[in-house]
Design a protein around this motif. Structure first.
Motif, short mmCIF file in Angstrom:
data_model
loop_
_atom_site.label_atom_id
_atom_site.label_comp_id
_atom_site.label_asym_id
_atom_site.label_seq_id
_atom_site.Cartn_x
_atom_site.Cartn_y
_atom_site.Cartn_z
N LEU A 861 59.05 -32.08 6.63
CA LEU A 861 58.30 -31.50 5.51
C LEU A 861 56.81 -31.76 5.68
N ARG A 862 56.43 -32.92 6.23
CA ARG A 862 55.01 -33.19 6.48
C ARG A 862 54.48 -32.27 7.57
N GLU A 863 55.28 -31.97 8.59
CA GLU A 863 54.84 -31.04 9.62
C GLU A 863 54.68 -29.63 9.07
N SER A 864 55.57 -29.25 8.17
CA SER A 864 55.44 -27.92 7.54
C SER A 864 54.18 -27.85 6.68
N LEU A 865 53.86 -28.96 5.97
CA LEU A 865 52.65 -28.99 5.17
C LEU A 865 51.41 -28.87 6.05
N PHE A 866 51.41 -29.52 7.20
CA PHE A 866 50.28 -29.42 8.14
C PHE A 866 50.12 -27.97 8.63
N LYS A 867 51.22 -27.34 8.97
CA LYS A 867 51.16 -25.96 9.45
C LYS A 867 50.60 -25.03 8.38
N LYS A 868 51.03 -25.27 7.13
CA LYS A 868 50.54 -24.42 6.03
C LYS A 868 49.05 -24.64 5.81
N THR A 869 48.61 -25.91 5.92
CA THR A 869 47.18 -26.22 5.73
C THR A 869 46.34 -25.53 6.80
N VAL A 870 46.77 -25.58 8.06
CA VAL A 870 46.03 -24.93 9.15
C VAL A 870 46.03 -23.42 8.96
N ASP A 871 47.12 -22.88 8.51
CA ASP A 871 47.19 -21.44 8.29
C ASP A 871 46.22 -21.01 7.19
N ASP A 872 46.07 -21.87 6.18
CA ASP A 872 45.09 -21.58 5.11
C ASP A 872 43.67 -21.60 5.66
N ILE A 873 43.38 -22.51 6.58
CA ILE A 873 42.03 -22.57 7.18
C ILE A 873 41.74 -21.29 7.96
N PHE A 874 42.75 -20.82 8.73
CA PHE A 874 42.56 -19.61 9.52
C PHE A 874 42.52 -18.33 8.67
N SER A 875 42.92 -18.39 7.44
CA SER A 875 42.90 -17.20 6.57
C SER A 875 41.95 -17.36 5.39
N SER A 876 41.07 -18.38 5.45
CA SER A 876 40.15 -18.64 4.33
C SER A 876 39.00 -17.63 4.27
N GLY A 877 38.66 -16.99 5.39
CA GLY A 877 37.59 -15.99 5.43
C GLY A 877 36.21 -16.59 5.57
N THR A 878 36.09 -17.90 5.78
CA THR A 878 34.77 -18.55 5.90
C THR A 878 34.31 -18.59 7.35
N GLY A 879 35.25 -18.56 8.28
CA GLY A 879 34.91 -18.62 9.69
C GLY A 879 34.61 -20.02 10.17
N GLU A 880 34.91 -21.04 9.35
CA GLU A 880 34.65 -22.42 9.72
C GLU A 880 35.92 -23.07 10.27
N PHE A 881 35.74 -23.94 11.27
CA PHE A 881 36.86 -24.70 11.84
C PHE A 881 36.33 -26.06 12.31
N ASP A 882 36.71 -27.13 11.55
CA ASP A 882 36.26 -28.49 11.86
C ASP A 882 37.33 -29.17 12.72
N GLU A 883 37.02 -29.36 13.97
CA GLU A 883 38.00 -29.95 14.90
C GLU A 883 38.39 -31.36 14.49
N GLU A 884 37.43 -32.16 14.07
CA GLU A 884 37.74 -33.54 13.67
C GLU A 884 38.67 -33.55 12.47
N GLU A 885 38.40 -32.65 11.53
CA GLU A 885 39.25 -32.58 10.34
C GLU A 885 40.67 -32.15 10.69
N VAL A 886 40.78 -31.12 11.52
CA VAL A 886 42.11 -30.55 11.80
C VAL A 886 42.88 -31.39 12.80
#
Length: 1012
Positions: A861-886
């Motif tokens: 379930l924690r891995e699924s939550l991580f995948k959903k969080t990353v998917d939200d970053i890629f679909s946020s429309g801001t164009g930002e991607f923080d490698e340290e954060e992710v």
């Protein structure tokens, strides 16, 4: 019919198949039908093997029967005249006859014809007649020579003694050559008849001199090897024809044996040349293996016959002679070794059979064992001779198989015969110990005899041990009664010396000593107790035999313990009501009269008592409900108090009150050590107080327990069953499904305490049972109170009241409360994650609140939550991607594998990269500028995670429109530059697009309308 069947081995002893044709011989061929005339004649010399030319070691050959060549032949016609003329005289006579005939013809022609021509004609006619007469005279010379050769050989007393000069003299006498057809035919016929006569007739075996005899005769005749080989093949054809003519099975077997003999003799006669001079395979359709079998079988028979002369006194000369015979017979080393070992085995078997007849004779003599041992000594003597010869310097010249004898593979190599061999071995051991000691040479002889008989080491040791034990007992008895042992300064040294003389294992001697002591002990306790006299006698025996103290104690424990065990079982069987003064007296008498130690007596009593306890336990398990089980356990407690406690006191020689007081003191001491558990109500009740103890009477013993008989889980379950019975009381079922509960007083807890002692539970284990039961009751009520997982002040007060009721310590109550609330919270968190109501920000807030998310949220379930969080970053429309954060912070917060998380990010970025371009084009066609910008930002975010190559699209104008729209949104220069690279737009095009501005967008819209 297949001729190869002639070579099939048979065990039937056949009669000769060559008797009739060879006793009344028929010429094999005449001058006109000779086989020899049908092939070219040539001389070939073949080298023979040494086995053919060497002289056999056997005696002189037996001459063939006198009539083997038939009777003498008579001369006919002009043959007598030719016989009397020598070759020169015959030549002169021939010239005179021819000249006379010519002269007579000329005279008669001149006389009657009166002309010269007539005279010449008469001379020609009579000259031709004279020539014919001369030719006839000379032509019969070979036939006359053949007749004289036949008569000379047939008239010889010993044809094998013929000399080559005699045959050549006959040929020279008549001026003929051995290659002459008639003379050569007679030579071949004589050789054929001789070979047929030499091969043994009837069922006789080969003697071994046949080959030398035939070779000698062949040399005397001067016949070539090809001619002689043809005669051997002719004999084979005759045997085959006779087999075709007879239908008798026995006759077939005889002919088969005869054919095998012929092959064997022929092979040895021609040596290495036999392989191509004797075409057995081509003529008679036999295989090479059948030929080899014929040679092997006959060679084995000859070698076996030679072995008959070898007795038990075998010497070097005999072994060398056997080796020469083996080579002469062309017998392999393997088969020669097998036959030699078989011969020696038969010699040994003869001695074994003789020894067994002596031992098993019904009329047994006084020295029957000595007579049997004499036969065995013969075996050992033969074995010694063969071992010595095996190590002889010239052993390489001996027959194979020389070595130690063995009965393996013979008559006595059978499990049914093993008892007979053991009987002989026992007889030899008995004879070796007849003088009361075992000599060194006898030990060596016994080892050899064991190897010869094929006895296993353990079997032989068993026989030796049995016999030696009897002799040791006898010597020991003599030393004991004679006073030698008692007079010895060192009993141990005396016994050790006795063992050394007999080569007897001291450990086995100690076992015999123990057995003697046990027998004496059994005699002493025949009346049920040991008096002082018996004790003194046993002590004296122990000192004399050097018996260790532990062995004495073990003997007393076994023998005296068995009597004491019977007394204990009788006491236990008397039951609760039958353990009276008489029973107590018998127990005390047995415990002290048999001189058992307290530990041994208690061990015996414990074993018997524990069996009774186990029976009570079995009945308690089989009971239908808790009340019935508790009743059975209560009976066991009563049995322990009224019977077992008295039994233990009687064994110790104490009163039951004293034993009970000690037990109570021990229990109070144990309980005092655990004052921290005073809060558990049921645990306080099992502690005995003075008032309750006085009312309940004496407590039960706790020395005999079931600690080692039952596993801990089962003992605690039994204790828990009775504890629940004490808490709930006795439940009685009445009609209509109703139940009546009868409460018990605190006296049941005293029985519970005694049950814990019987079960062998420690104080810690008892406390664990009480605490576990209290925890169970508290948990059931607490789960009802905290059904929604919310912990309020009112509920805390309610839980504290519940804790006091069940008497559970505060720390365990708090642990249960925390477990319930944590479980409820974990379920709520998982539900929120599943519904998407929980994000990474809230997860971090929960961690700051010291919530253990790792135990509440599963890894998947924690891995699924991580995948959903990353998917939200890629679909946020801001164009930002923080490698340290992710890559670092989010995996650390969720406690998942960073490398695995990075792989998930890359996989999502690659899939979202192309999807973002497709989505941007779709929004472009829908004239949704803001959506286009967001999709292009998502494209750039995916490119930051996984740098991409320039993308391709079927309509380049749409890529230009995307670039123009993104240009109007005032993006940072680095993003615009990266987008230009991803869309594959060069710098000149990008500059033109910046100048055109909105015109490009308008043109693109019109083109889109046209396309659709």
């Amino acid at each position: 019919m297949n001729p190869s069947t002639l070579l099939t081995p048979s065990s039937t002893s056949p009669r000769s198949v060559l008797r009739s044709p060879f006793l009344n011989p028929i010429p094999l061929r005449t001058a006109s039908t000779s086989v020899c005339t049908q092939r070219r004649r040539f001389r070939v010399s073949f080298p023979r093997s040494s086995s053919v030319t060497s002289e056999p070691p056997s005696s002189a050959s037996t001459p063939p029967p006198p009539d083997v060549f038939g009777g003498p032949k008579e001369l006919t016609g002009v043959q007598p005249l030719v016989e009397k003329l020598s070759p020169p005289l015959r030549l002169v006579s021939s010239a005179v006859i021819f000249a006379g005939a010519v002269a007579a013809g000329y005279g008669l022609g001149l006389r009657f014809g009166q002309t010269r021509n007539a005279a010449l004609g008469g001379a020609a006619v009579l000259g031709a007649a004279g020539g014919a007469a001369v030719y006839s005279l000379n032509a019969c010379a070979p036939e006359v020579a053949a007749v004289e050769l036949h008569n000379f050989v047939a008239g010889s007393d010993d044809p094998s003694a013929l000399k080559k000069e005699d045959i050549e003299g006959i040929a020279k006498k008549y001026g003929v050559s051995k290659q002459d057809e008639a003379f050569n035919a007679e030579l071949s016929d004589l050789y054929c008849r001789f070979v047929s006569s030499v091969i043994p007739p009837e069922g006789q075996e080969l003697k071994g001199d046949e080959v030398d005899t035939i070779v000698k005769f062949k040399k005397a005749l001067g016949i070539d090897d090809p001619e002689a080989a043809a005669m051997h093949m002719e004999i084979g054809r005759r045997i085959f024809r006779q087999r075709l003519e007879t239908g008798d099975r026995d006759a077939n077997l005889e002919q088969r044996r005869a054919f095998q003999k012929l092959i064997y003799v022929s092979t040895l006669v021609f040596g290495e040349a036999s392989s191509f001079l004797l075409p057995w395979k081509r003529v008679f359709k036999v295989t090479d293996s059948q030929v080899e079998i014929a040679i092997r079988d006959n060679a084995q028979r000859l070698f076996a016959s030679k072995l008959k002369s070898v007795g038990r006194d075998v010497n070097v000369e005999q072994l060398v002679s056997l080796r020469e015979a083996q080579r002469l017979y062309r017998l392999s080393d393997e088969h020669a070794e097998e036959l030699f070992k078989e011969h020696t085995r038969k010699l040994v078997e003869e001695n074994i059979s003789a020894a067994l007849r002596i031992l098993k004779s019904r009329t047994r003599a006084v020295n029957v064992v000595a007579q049997a041992v004499e036969e065995l000594d013969k075996i050992l003597a033969l074995n010694d001779i063969l071992i010595t010869l095996k190590n002889h310097p010239d052993a390489g010249h001996f027959s194979p198989g020389v070595g130690p004898v063995s009965i393996l593979g013979g008559e006595y190599d059978d499990d049914k015969k093993m008892d007979d061999l053991k009987l002989l071995y026992r007889a030899y051991v008995t004879d070796s110990l007849s003088n009361g000691r075992m000599e060194e040479n006898k030990l060596s002889a016994l080892n050899q005899l064991r190897n010869i008989f094929g006895l296993g080491k353990r079997e032989a040791e068993t026989v030796v041990l049995d016999v030696t034990s009897k002799v040791y007992r006898k010597r020991l008895a003599e030393s004991f009664t004679g006073g030698d042992l008692e007079a010895a300064d060192s009993k141990a040294a005396f016994l050790q010396n006795l063992c050394d003389e007999l080569h007897f294992d001291p450990q086995k001697a100690s076992e015999i000593h123990e057995e003697i002591y046990r027998q004496k002990l059994q005699q002493c306790i025949a009346d049920g107790e040991l008096n002082e006299e018996d004790v003194s006698a046993l002590l004296r025996l122990r000192v004399m035999l050097c018996i260790p103290q532990n062995t004495v104690e073990a003997a007393h424990s076994d023998i005296c313990g068995s009597l004491f065990e019977k007394v204990v079982k009788d006491a236990i069987a008397s039951g609760v009501d039958g353990y009276d003064a008489d029973v107590k007296k018998s127990v005390r008498k047995a415990a002290h009269g048999l001189r058992l130690t307290r530990e041994a007596a208690m061990s015996i009593a414990s074993k018997a008592v524990r069996k009774i306890f186990i029976n009570y336990i079995k009945r308690a398990r089989a009971a239908g409900n808790r009340t019935e089980s508790a009743k059975e356990l209560k009976k066991m407690i009563a049995f322990n108090t009224l019977v077992v406690t008295e039994l233990v006191a009687d064994i110790k020689g104490e009163s039951s009150e004293t034993s009970s007081e000690e037990t109570v003191k021990e229990e109070v001491k144990e309980v005092v050590e655990d004052e921290e558990w005073d809060s558990i109500q049921t645990l306080r009740k099992i502690r005995p107080n003075k008032e309750l103890t006085a009312r309940m009477g004496k407590p039960g013993q706790s020395e005999i327990t079931l600690k080692d008989d039952l596993p801990e889980r089962e003992r605690t379950d039994l204790y828990k069953t009775y504890l629940l019975y004490c808490i709930t009381g006795e439940v009685t079922r009445i009609p209509f499904g109703a139940e009546i509960t009868t409460k018990k007083d605190d006296s049941e807890y005293i029985f519970l305490n005694q049950l814990g002692g019987i079960l062998g539970l420690s104080t810690k284990e008892i406390v664990e049972v009480h605490r576990g039961l209290a925890e169970q009751a508290f948990r059931q009520q607490a789960e009802v109170i905290l059904a929604d997982g919310q912990l309020t002040k009112a509920r805390v007060e309610q839980l504290n009241e519940l804790q006091k009721q069940v008497g559970l310590p505060s720390e365990y109550a708090q642990k249960i409360i925390k477990g319930i609330t944590t479980t409820k919270m974990a379920a709520a968190i998982e539900t929120a994650i599943g519904q998407g109501r929980l994000n990474i920000k809230q997860i971090r807030e929960l961690k700051e609140a010291s919530v253990d998310l790792d135990s509440m949220i599963s890894l998947s379930l924690r891995e699924s939550l991580f995948k959903k969080t990353v998917d939200d970053i890629f679909s946020s429309g801001t164009g930002e991607f923080d490698e340290e954060e992710v890559y670092e912070k989010i995996p650390s917060d969720l406690n998942i594998n960073a490398e695995k998380a990075k792989g998930v990010v890359h996989e999502l970025a690659r899939s979202r990269l192309s999807n973002s371009l497709i989505q941007a084009v779709a929004l472009l066609r829908q004239r949704n500028r803001q959506g286009v910008v967001s999709s292009l930002n998502d494209l750039l975010a995916c490119d930051k995670a996984v740098p991409s190559t320039p993308l391709s699209w079927e309509v380049p104008e749409e890529l230009a429109d995307l670039y123009t729209i993104y240009l109007k949104s005032d993006p940072p220069p680095e993003k615009l530059s990266r987008l230009q690279y991803l869309l594959g737009i060069n710098d000149s095009t990008a500059a033109a697009l910046r100048e055109m501005g909105d015109k490009v967008l308008t043109g693109s819209a019109e083109e889109e309308k046209f396309v659709f």
